[in-house]
Design an enzyme around this catalytic site. Sequence first.
Site, PDB file in Angstrom:
ATOM      1  N   GLU A 133     -47.121  55.938  80.753  1.00  0.00           N
ATOM      2  CA  GLU A 133     -47.670  56.948  81.631  1.00  0.00           C
ATOM      3  C   GLU A 133     -47.264  58.323  81.147  1.00  0.00           C
ATOM      4  OE1 GLU A 133     -46.424  56.203  85.548  1.00  0.00           O
ATOM      5  OE2 GLU A 133     -47.222  54.161  85.631  1.00  0.00           O
ATOM      6  N   GLU A 172     -84.566  -0.996  69.681  1.00  0.00           N
ATOM      7  CA  GLU A 172     -85.366  -2.106  69.176  1.00  0.00           C
ATOM      8  C   GLU A 172     -84.642  -3.437  69.377  1.00  0.00           C
ATOM      9  OE1 GLU A 172     -88.355  -2.409  67.833  1.00  0.00           O
ATOM     10  OE2 GLU A 172     -88.903  -0.298  67.990  1.00  0.00           O
ATOM     11  N   ASP A 230     -85.771  -6.615  71.669  1.00  0.00           N
ATOM     12  CA  ASP A 230     -85.808  -8.003  71.193  1.00  0.00           C
ATOM     13  C   ASP A 230     -84.972  -8.906  72.097  1.00  0.00           C
ATOM     14  OD1 ASP A 230     -87.341  -7.058  69.163  1.00  0.00           O
ATOM     15  OD2 ASP A 230     -85.836  -7.295  67.578  1.00  0.00           O
TER      16      ASP A 230
END
Length: 412
Positions: free
Chosen positions: A281, A352, A356
């Site tokens: 400050e 797939e 099946d």
Amino acid sequence: MGMWASVDALWDFPTEKRIFGAVLLFSWTVYLWETFLAQRQRRIYKTTTRVPPELEQIMDSDTFEKSRLYQLDKSTFSFWSGLYSEVEGTFILLFGGIPYLWRLSGRFCSSAGFGPEYEIIQSLVFLLLATLFSALTGLPWSLYNTFVIEEKHGFNHQTLEFFMKDAIKKFIVTQCILLPVSSLLLYIIKIGGVLVTIYADYIAPLFDKFTPLPEGKLKQEIEVMAKSIDFPLTKVYVVEGSKRSSHSNAYFYGFFKNKRIVLFDTLLEEYSVLNKDNQEEPGVEPRNEGEGDSEEVKAKMKNKKQGCKKMRRYWLYLAMNWGTGSWDTHFIFSPYNEVLSFCLTVLSRRFEFQADAFAKRLGKAKDLYSALIKLNKDNLGFPVSDWLFSTWHYSHPPLLERLQALKNAKQD
């Protein structure tokens, strides 16, 4: 010394050119990888001249030989067409074919009375020209495939007149689907840009403090950078993000000619709240670091001078032609596309096998077994595959793998 000199010379190129070169190198690396896999499979076609023992009961030698020769011809065709495609793509990239097509579509729009603000119309013209170019350059290859390879192996039933009429119909139907769907997507993106602007201008300030970046060298350099890459920058903000986290960030928002950049205060050394809290400050004598500090203050001091003094790293945007209207940017994402494609292939093969298995549970294993063999014969599919080639390319499991999975169930 020669090799290291070449490496040093490479790093002398601008960063955006190195990124562009890396993208191009990746494209050719993928092509060479695909060629390597194709050569492995081609070796299978050449060396497997007899029906494997496990297929002797389901495939005769004549069908097997026809399949082998058909796949060899297709493999040769794929090699040359793939090489042409890669060379064509490289030339388009190197000589700015895509930005040229975008500018050409803009000129067509201007001659029709549509200005730069009609970006959706220009995008549709660009898509039309791009697909027309692709159709014309691919036409000779399609003709050869149909009237030489498919004709040779007894699959082609088309006349040249029928082929051309069919090609024109396909092109028109494609445009009838592609252009409306694309215009809708572009419109949604446009509306999304509006929503993003509304959020950033009116909603985000309810949660965080946005302040314009003060006049100074940093703002001036950002504006110069934006102008150099044709980025339509209108405002630059600093947002107080440090109250939530010490992470740094930045983003831009907006649409068309109204783009704005937001910098987190943690990104900038002189604007970071964390740094300001640690400043002495006025009128207070400076003290030694750590002297009389509480644990909370010491924790803040660890973050002292957080952020960057300047942001110079804009080469990534240059490499991507960010904000210039160029369409080269999608090549940046080609590595992700390759990974995504492979993951989708693996996922498809899994589906797939699941299908099946579902057929097995329905008691249809025997029927599916026979159907797969019949489809393979009718399409002259070659039943023997290189494992690496099939893993990378086959979205459907190889025939032998599917038959083996069904065999036990069929016997049961």
